[in-house]
Scaffold this active site. Structure first.
Site: not given
Ligand code: 4NP
Length: 166
Positions: A17, A130, A19, A15
């Site tokens: 990047c 991602d 979403s 949450n």
């Molecule tokens: P998101 O990206 O799912 O699009 O917000 C990520 C942000 C952080 C992490 C993984 C994906 N993390 O592992 O901290």
């Protein structure tokens, strides 16, 4: 009249990047169409480790280049989200599977959809990848896919709203 709103929750892993970017894109689209009052839009993550954080600075920078100011504070998905939203939009298959597993009832499970199901201009894409470990191109690609999916999701949501008032 809040019960007349169409309530959309976008979900990714952190949450920070994808979403919150989808939330910002959708909020802008409904505002441009003059239908903000008909929608409640939020985002959340399956992983709670970034709770309270603003979106990742890289996503904020790429979003800003498209005129979006992302100010959402990260929060983790909670079971009440299945009551509080009409549709829960997963950014990738892992998010989708985990949300389905969290759904308290079969009716709630049917609220979970994939963003990729709304793509119209990216026929070979099956998720919003991602971008967290990617470079600039990953963030641009995520925003391209999110803008595509959100435009179609808005059209379909407006149809649902108009059918529900008939
Ligand atoms: P998101 O990206 O799912 O699009 O917000 C990520 C942000 C952080 C992490 C993984 C994906 N993390 O592992 O901290």
């Amino acid at each position: 009249m809040s019960q007349m709103k169409y309530r959309i929750l976008f979900v990714c892993l952190g949450n920070i990047c994808r979403s919150p970017a989808a939330q910002g894109v959708m909020e802008t689209l409904v505002s441009e169409r003059g239908v903000s009052d008909l929608f409640q839009i939020d985002s959340a993550g399956l992983y709670g480790g970034h709770a309270g954080d603003l979106p990742d600075p890289r996503m904020r920078a790429h979003a800003r280049m498209r005129g979006l100011n992302l100010t959402h504070r990260s929060r983790q998905v909670r079971s009440s989200d299945f009551d509080d939203f009409d549709i829960i939009v997963a950014m990738d298959d892992s998010n989708f599977d985990r949300l389905k597993a969290l759904a308290p009832t079969p009716v709630d499970e049917r609220k979970v959809v994939k963003m990729a199901d709304y793509f119209t201009m990216h026929p070979y894409a099956d998720c919003v990848p991602d971008p967290y470990y990617d470079g600039a191109q990953g963030f641009e690609n995520a925003l391209d896919l999110i803008e595509d999916g959100c435009r179609n999701l808005l059209q379909k949501s407006l149809s649902s709203l108009s059918n529900s008032t008939k």
